[in-house]
Design a protein around this motif. Structure first.
Motif, PDB file in Angstrom:
ATOM      1  N   GLU A  31      35.225  37.790  35.276  1.00 22.00           N
ATOM      2  CA  GLU A  31      36.579  37.246  35.094  1.00 22.00           C
ATOM      3  C   GLU A  31      37.357  38.053  34.068  1.00 22.00           C
ATOM      4  O   GLU A  31      38.565  38.290  34.228  1.00 22.00           O
ATOM      5  CB  GLU A  31      36.487  35.778  34.648  1.00 22.00           C
ATOM      6  N   LYS A  32      36.677  38.510  33.042  1.00 18.89           N
ATOM      7  CA  LYS A  32      37.360  39.323  32.026  1.00 18.89           C
ATOM      8  C   LYS A  32      37.845  40.639  32.622  1.00 18.89           C
ATOM      9  O   LYS A  32      38.996  41.054  32.423  1.00 18.89           O
ATOM     10  CB  LYS A  32      36.395  39.577  30.864  1.00 18.89           C
ATOM     11  N   ARG A  33      36.987  41.317  33.413  1.00 19.36           N
ATOM     12  CA  ARG A  33      37.394  42.561  34.044  1.00 19.36           C
ATOM     13  C   ARG A  33      38.499  42.325  35.069  1.00 19.36           C
ATOM     14  O   ARG A  33      39.427  43.125  35.205  1.00 19.36           O
ATOM     15  CB  ARG A  33      36.195  43.211  34.724  1.00 19.36           C
ATOM     16  N   LYS A  34      38.393  41.222  35.791  1.00 20.51           N
ATOM     17  CA  LYS A  34      39.404  40.935  36.812  1.00 20.51           C
ATOM     18  C   LYS A  34      40.772  40.730  36.171  1.00 20.51           C
ATOM     19  O   LYS A  34      41.793  41.241  36.660  1.00 20.51           O
ATOM     20  CB  LYS A  34      38.987  39.689  37.598  1.00 20.51           C
ATOM     21  N   LYS A  35      40.828  40.030  35.059  1.00 21.01           N
ATOM     22  CA  LYS A  35      42.110  39.825  34.378  1.00 21.01           C
ATOM     23  C   LYS A  35      42.673  41.134  33.840  1.00 21.01           C
ATOM     24  O   LYS A  35      43.879  41.385  33.923  1.00 21.01           O
ATOM     25  CB  LYS A  35      41.930  38.819  33.244  1.00 21.01           C
ATOM     26  N   ALA A  36      41.784  41.997  33.309  1.00 14.05           N
ATOM     27  CA  ALA A  36      42.266  43.270  32.758  1.00 14.05           C
ATOM     28  C   ALA A  36      42.834  44.162  33.862  1.00 14.05           C
ATOM     29  O   ALA A  36      43.901  44.777  33.709  1.00 14.05           O
ATOM     30  CB  ALA A  36      41.123  43.989  32.034  1.00 14.05           C
ATOM     31  N   ALA A  69      43.943  43.151  36.833  1.00 10.27           N
ATOM     32  CA  ALA A  69      45.143  42.512  37.393  1.00 10.27           C
ATOM     33  C   ALA A  69      46.350  42.757  36.494  1.00 10.27           C
ATOM     34  O   ALA A  69      47.475  42.937  36.989  1.00 10.27           O
ATOM     35  CB  ALA A  69      44.904  41.016  37.580  1.00 10.27           C
ATOM     36  N   ALA A  70      46.128  42.792  35.174  1.00  9.95           N
ATOM     37  CA  ALA A  70      47.243  43.061  34.265  1.00  9.95           C
ATOM     38  C   ALA A  70      47.775  44.477  34.441  1.00  9.95           C
ATOM     39  O   ALA A  70      48.962  44.741  34.200  1.00  9.95           O
ATOM     40  CB  ALA A  70      46.790  42.845  32.818  1.00  9.95           C
TER      41      ALA A  70
END
Length: 515
Positions: free
Chosen positions: A121-126, A128-129
């Motif tokens: 989830e942390k990588r996905k948010k980074a 996506a940003a």
């Protein structure tokens, strides 16, 4: 008070130096603990310029310093990131000169599936940003690719399923880049495969694929974790070739699915997305051709019927010419009377004008003109005499103002100016003649350089015949006489010149017998 340290009689407390106690603590820690597994949250992470990795493991009360030497970093398995919960394996070591102990971490693993999901989830948010999941940047898939590149393992049913499905639907050329689909080597090999396909030159000896498929069968989160690595996601996002991700089963979701141009639930579905069904396409083409033929036939019939309807509404050609023909006949009937009336009108007008031209009137007008001309001639002589006298007086006055001395000065000044002009003209002429002479000399040298006579000096010769320069043996034999030019002159050879020594003269053919 005694300031010197004296041993107390009867005391058995051991005495060590600093180095001795530090070495004993080092041996105790490294000997008693040895290889350990430590679970904790990753704190500060530093990758030094030397290649060594330094990070902290912490829990709610303590912090443990960890380090991994440069040669051990590729074998870690998972690069630690701040906030990750991991299990680190390695050897405990102590630094005697600083009185510190730490863990030499040689393997790192994620501590449980919950930690893996948190990291994902942390990588996905980074990502996506950064806009890598934006639908606007996704490329459309080609309708019928000529070459398909597949990134997968050669072992397993995935590649066989893809090839079998492509062969059933629409056979295409397939290029396979074998990679590891799980483990530590998975992420770097998949990233290199995607970049390698994109690095191929279009139209080169090795064809560049029109479509990429990254495929793998199902498995656990740990088995599919290589496709959740940031390097794989960035390689897929940077691909100029449209990419289909087919990793795992329909319920499995990896990070590459979000950055790829299209996600397939299974590898077989990826093959179905890549190409259409050939038989269905042929049937559709045949059906479209039939509809096109029917549409053309219907359109031609409709236009033919409309042309017939318009033709019936048009008048006949004879009817169109009846009106103009009648107007022409009426105009022809009125033409003769109109001509006669015009001629009569002009005759009457001419009679009126000629009646005013009587001889007496013309004689009187000529006499008046002659008298006026004589008066003007009588006044012209005195006027010319006065003008001549005035001009002569003015000229005499101007001549009187100039003395012989002034005239001599003017003549000397003009002569000086003329001498200067002449000298300049002579200098310019001399310079131009010199320049032209030098140019002529240079061109003559160039002519001598390019002349064939320089070739004659090297032992060559020019052979001329009656029709010009001779370049072949046949032309020399056909010529009546030859002229050979050497470097020191020309030599003429007549028709009767004996052949050159060493060659045999040709005998005329003998006449055969008639019997």
């Amino acid at each position: 008070m005694d300031l010197l340290d004296d041993p107390i009689p009867g005391s058995n407390t051991p005495e060590f130096s600093v180095s001795e106690i530090a070495g004993k603590v080092k041996r105790l820690i490294e000997g008693e603990l040895g290889w350990v597994r430590i679970k904790g949250e990753v704190g500060r992470v530093v990758l030094a310029r030397s290649g060594h990795l330094y990070f902290d493991l912490k829990d709610d009360r303590n912090v443990l310093s960890c380090m991994t030497w440069k040669g051990q970093v590729p074998e870690l398995g998972t690069m630690p990131e701040e906030g990750m919960e991991v299990v680190a394996e390695g050897r405990m070591t102590a630094s005697g000169f600083q009185s510190k102990f730490s863990l030499n971490a040689q393997r790192i693993a994620i501590a449980g599936e919950g930690a893996l999901m948190a990291l994902l989830e942390k990588r996905k948010k980074a990502l996506a940003a950064e806009g890598l999941f934006d639908p606007a940047r996704k490329k459309p898939l080609p309708y019928l690719p000529d070459v398909i590149g597949v990134v997968t393992s050669l072992q397993g049913a995935v590649i066989r399923d893809i090839l079998h499905r492509l062969r059933d639907r629409f056979p295409r050329k397939v290029m396979i880049w074998p990679v590891a689909v799980q483990g530590a080597a998975c992420a770097p090999e998949v990233a290199r495969a995607i970049a390698g396909f994109n690095a191929l030159t279009p139209g080169g000896a090795m064809p560049r694929p029109d479509l990429l498929i990254v495929a793998r069968g199902g498995g656990s989160v740990e088995d599919l974790w290589g496709f959740n690595e940031e390097a794989v996601a960035r390689a897929a996002a940077a691909s100029d070739i449209p990419l289909i991700s087919a990793v795992g089963h329909e319920t499995d979701t990896t990070l590459i699915d979000f950055v790829s141009d299209q996600r397939a639930p299974t590898p077989t579905a990826a093959a179905e997305m890549a190409v259409p069904v050939r038989h269905e396409l042929l049937a559709w083409v045949e059906q479209a051709g039939g509809r096109m033929t029917s549409s053309l036939s219907t359109g031609l019939q409709r236009r033919d019927q409309r042309l017939r309807d318009l033709a019936r509404a048009l008048p006949r050609a004879d009817a169109l010419m009846d009106g103009p023909r009648q107007r022409l006949d009426r105009a022809g009937d009125r033409l003769d009377p109109a001509l006669m009336t015009g001629v009569q009108r002009r005759r009457v007008r001419l009679s009126d004008v000629s009646g005013s031209l009587r001889p007496a009137v013309l004689t009187r007008q000529l006499r008046n003109d002659r008298q006026r001309l004589a008066d003007l001639s009588a006044r012209l002589g005195p006027a010319l005499a006065r003008a001549t006298a005035t001009t002569r007086d003015r000229l005499d006055a101007r001549v009187a103002r100039f003395s012989p001395r002034l005239l001599a000065q003017d003549v000397a000044r003009e002569r000086t100016r003329l001498d200067s002009v002449v000298s300049r003209l002579q200098g310019a002429g001399h310079h131009q003649i010199t320049s032209l002479s030098e140019r002529l000399t240079s061109m003559d040298r160039l002519r001598e350089t390019l002349s064939y006579k320089a070739t004659l000096a090297r032992g060559y010769a020019v052979v001329r015949g009656g029709a010009g320069i001779v370049t072949t043996k046949a032309a020399a034999e056909a010529a009546g006489g030859l002229e050979i030019e050497f470097t020191d002159g020309r030599l003429k050879l007549g028709a009767g010149t004996p052949p050159v020594r060493g060659t045999k003269a040709k005998k005329p053919p003998e006449q055969g017998s008639l019997f």
